[in-house]
Design an enzyme around this catalytic site. Structure first.
Site, mmCIF file in Angstrom:
data_model
loop_
_atom_site.group_PDB
_atom_site.id
_atom_site.type_symbol
_atom_site.label_atom_id
_atom_site.label_comp_id
_atom_site.label_asym_id
_atom_site.label_seq_id
_atom_site.Cartn_x
_atom_site.Cartn_y
_atom_site.Cartn_z
ATOM 1 N N SER A 535 1.099 -0.966 -0.073
ATOM 2 C CA SER A 535 0.145 0.133 -0.035
ATOM 3 C C SER A 535 1.034 1.208 0.083
ATOM 4 O O SER A 535 1.713 1.397 -0.880
ATOM 5 C CB SER A 535 -0.964 -0.061 1.180
ATOM 6 O OG SER A 535 -2.001 1.004 0.875
ATOM 7 N N ASP A 621 -10.267 -3.118 -4.854
ATOM 8 C CA ASP A 621 -9.638 -2.408 -3.783
ATOM 9 C C ASP A 621 -10.212 -1.045 -3.735
ATOM 10 O O ASP A 621 -10.075 -0.172 -4.621
ATOM 11 C CB ASP A 621 -8.170 -2.204 -4.121
ATOM 12 C CG ASP A 621 -7.401 -1.766 -2.963
ATOM 13 O OD1 ASP A 621 -7.813 -1.112 -1.990
ATOM 14 O OD2 ASP A 621 -6.088 -2.126 -3.032
ATOM 15 N N HIS A 656 -8.155 -4.835 -0.936
ATOM 16 C CA HIS A 656 -6.935 -4.061 -0.376
ATOM 17 C C HIS A 656 -6.046 -5.384 0.210
ATOM 18 O O HIS A 656 -4.980 -5.566 0.030
ATOM 19 C CB HIS A 656 -6.848 -3.009 0.208
ATOM 20 C CG HIS A 656 -5.877 -2.376 0.628
ATOM 21 N ND1 HIS A 656 -5.165 -1.497 -0.637
ATOM 22 C CD2 HIS A 656 -4.860 -1.909 1.690
ATOM 23 C CE1 HIS A 656 -4.097 -1.052 -0.004
ATOM 24 N NE2 HIS A 656 -4.124 -1.314 1.275
#
Length: 695
Positions: A535, A621, A656
């Site tokens: 991320s 996501d 995610h």
């Protein structure tokens, strides 16, 4: 067999004019989620990834078996008491998900009552995630949040535990967090807007049409999230609005849920707050005039705005992270020299006691600990070589009661490993901590094949805890390290502030300095150096990849935030507006646009040789859109001058966090580890056995 020819996304130049500059984005079209060519490209990359990784399939299976061997498949969590019952989860052999149970406190031998079995919920679905659950004070009503897409837009469901039947009302697009009021009838929850921002808190009367739910708070500022919680004392419902740097707190008495919320901490730009209730007073953690926060108190009354008085002052060398209220104690979690400390404050005597921890480097967190008057606080504790321990800490004496130690069925000896904490020097002189682990019998002249990971954003830290999946690398002779770079709060709030906005490049410089130091100090083999980030840590990977492509042999960037300028310039994208206080606002500020452009990985790709690179994405996501790694991959294929591996793997059924099942998740990790081991020349390395096993 899938083709070994890399896919090619056809460029469609898209011109962007911003602050007097013209940029051409050839792969902007990959944002078109409904365009069949986009899905076709993602599937082609997945097929190519499968072909490239096919020779490692036996290794992946071996890795899955190893990692699964470290999981106790039949297991129960430590029970937590809520009212007249204790609640716990149970996992069964071969099952992907936990099931949720309870027993009456008065009859510990009674059969456990099944509340929710996620294995049943997940049947026929590629993804299943629980976003939270709460039981009403009388123990009858069970409310939970469920997501079957991975987009973190949950459905709220209420079950009558007397008969096991779900009520007819279902509420969609709910975000994390829900709370019952004391009347056992009123439920508070938060919903998301089109940009996936939790922005409205509602009050729902059980058994009624959700279209009639009462709006409690509407957060109109796009820079703010809103969430709801209940104090541990059960006395108050708390509605919190927050941005990256500013907070506001509203309070509703739990026994008067129809009351209008009262502001107890009004928003002031740049002031963050955290609210709690303890005994006859309120607690407020605030950074007003206190970079590392201070703790304030006020009488527990809502008849007038609280008059806050300082209780624990600001300290330059200590960051106060949280304050938890219990009947006779306040538990303060603070950070000193990069490690967490837990301080037990007795509000009757005024005394304070620190909890003792046995390791030099460790991770500790406060568990939910729902028992306000129970006399203990529950913690989770581990170190890089010691598995997770759940313990109850006596609030009066600080004594530990071990409730559970995570079992490693395949065997584990902490003494087989060396854990160290060292420092690297950044270009500006900052001393950057590094936590590392390697086998005691592995270190040799020239250094070890090494994986360095980092994050460096939002003030969040990678704690030096037990990462059991790392052992599959370490046991094959690798060193694994965490670079505690700026942008996290490892060394206090100044460490965070010096790694965001127009100081963001410090994060990247720190990580590079850590990798270079590991090589220079003889820990890492410079020819076999790998990096991994997730991320915002994926942004870190993209930045160090483009700034120093010569340094790495392999990089793994998971759901990476690599298209920074384009994303931060589009507030219609989920979560963009609230992120401006982390990265800057390139729409309003030409200087912030230029600074962001100087490091944005997608914008800084150029014709040169790059290391082996594995990119991952999640089609659903909401945090990092799938097109960021997809665009990065497409552009890199066009520009790279090397023959190193470039693989993009998109989970088409998740978001995610990737796969939701505990065994499916292991397959994703095995894919990553196989890529690292293969590209570092360790695909045939056998894991070393412990000294005891060898004997």
């Amino acid at each position: 067999m899938a083709s070994m020819t890399p896919p090619s996304a056809k460029p469609h130049p898209y011109t962007i004019h911003q602050h007097g500059r013209t940029r051409v984005d050839p792969y902007f079209w990959l944002r078109e989620r409904d365009n069949p060519e986009v899905l076709e490209y993602l599937k082609a990359e997945n097929a190519y990834a499968a072909a490239v990784m096919a020779p490692t399939q036996p290794l992946q299976e071996q890795l899955v078996a190893e990692m699964r061997g470290r999981i106790r498949e039949e297991d129960e969590s430590v029970p937590e008491r809520h009212g007249d019952h204790v609640y716990f989860t149970r996992t069964e052999a071969g099952q992907q998900y936990p099931a949720y149970y309870r027993r009456p406190v008065a009859d510990p031998a009674a059969p456990a009552q099944l509340l929710l079995d996620l294995n049943v919920e997940a049947r026929g679905r590629a993804f299943c995630k629980l976003g939270g659950w709460r039981v009403s004070d009388d123990g009858r009503w069970f409310a939970y949040l469920i997501d079957f897409a991975g987009d973190e837009a949950f459905t709220l469901i209420i079950v009558d535990l007397e008969n096991g039947r779900a009520l007819p009302e279902r509420i969609e697009n709910v975000y994390y967090g829900l709370e019952w009021a004391a009347d056992n009838n009123t439920l508070f929850y938060t919903v998301i807007d089109d940009a996936h921002r939790p922005f409205r808190t509602f009050r729902h009367a059980r058994g009624t049409d959700p279209t009639n739910d009462v709006l409690v708070h509407d957060e109109s500022d796009p820079m703010f999230f809103v969430y709801v919680r209940r104090t541990r004392s059960r006395a108050y419902i708390v509605v919190v609005s927050f941005s990256g740097t500013t907070g506001e707190v509203r309070v509703i008495p739990a026994d008067r849920p129809a009351d209008l919320p009262i502001i107890v901490a009004a928003r002031r730009h740049g002031i963050e707050v955290a609210f709690e209730h303890q005994g006859d007073r309120f607690l407020l953690l605030s950074n007003a005039g206190a970079l590392n926060f201070r703790l304030l108190t006020a009488p527990a009354t809502l008849t007038s705005p609280p008059e806050w008085r300082e209780w624990i002052a600001h300290r330059e060398d200590v960051l106060i992270e949280s304050a938890d209220g219990f009947r006779d104690h306040v538990v303060v979690v603070q950070r000193r020299n990069g490690l967490r400390e837990v301080i037990l404050h007795d509000t009757r005597t005024g005394s304070a006691r620190a909890v003792n921890f046995p390791d030099a480097a460790y991770s500790v967190h406060i568990d939910e600990s729902p028992e306000y008057a129970g006399g203990f606080v529950r913690i989770g504790y581990s170190s890089p070589a010691q598995p997770e321990t759940v313990a109850d800490i006596d609030l009066a004496s600080g004594a530990w009661t071990i409730r559970k130690v995570d079992q490693i069925p395949s065997g584990h000896r902490a003494e087989d490993y060396v854990v160290e904490r060292i420092e690297a020097t950044a270009p500006d002189g900052a001393r950057v901590p590094i936590s590392l682990i390697y086998r005691r019998d592995a270190l040799r002249p020239g250094g070890l094949p090494t994986l360095v990971t980092g994050y460096g954003a939002y003030g969040s830290n990678i704690e030096p805890g037990f990462f059991k999946n790392w052992l599959s690398l370490v046991d094959r002779g690798m060193l694994c390290a965490v670079a505690h770079v700026r942008g996290g709060s490892d060394l206090g709030r100044a460490w965070y502030d010096s790694g965001r906005l127009r100081h963001k490049r410090n994060t990247f410089d720190d990580f590079i300095a850590c990798a270079e130091h590991l090589c220079a100090a003889g820990y890492a083999d410079p020819s076999r150096l790998a990096a991994l980030g997730v991320s915002a840590g994926g942004l870190l990977m993209g930045a160090v990849l483009t700034q120093r492509p010569d340094l790495w042999r392999t990089v793994v960037a998971k759901v990476p935030f690599v298209d920074v300028v384009s994303t931060m310039s589009d507030p219609s994208i989920p979560l963009t507006a609230i992120e401006w206080e982390q990265w800057g606002n390139p729409i309003e500020s030409a200087d912030e646009f230029s600074y962001m452009l100087s490091y944005s990985p997608y914008e800084n790709l150029r014709p040169t040789a790059y290391p082996n690179l594995l990119l991952t994405a999640g089609l659903n996501d909401p945090r990092v859109q799938y097109w960021e790694p997809a665009k990065f991959c497409a552009r890199l294929r066009e520009l790279k001058t090397d023959s190193n591996k470039l693989v993009l793997k998109t989970n088409l059924a998740a978001g995610h966090a990737g796969a939701s099942g505990r065994f499916d998740y292991l397959r994703e990790v095995a894919h990553e580890w196989a890529f690292v081991l293969d590209t570092l020349g360790l695909a045939d390395a056998e894991p070393r056995r412990s000294v005891a096993d060898a004997a």
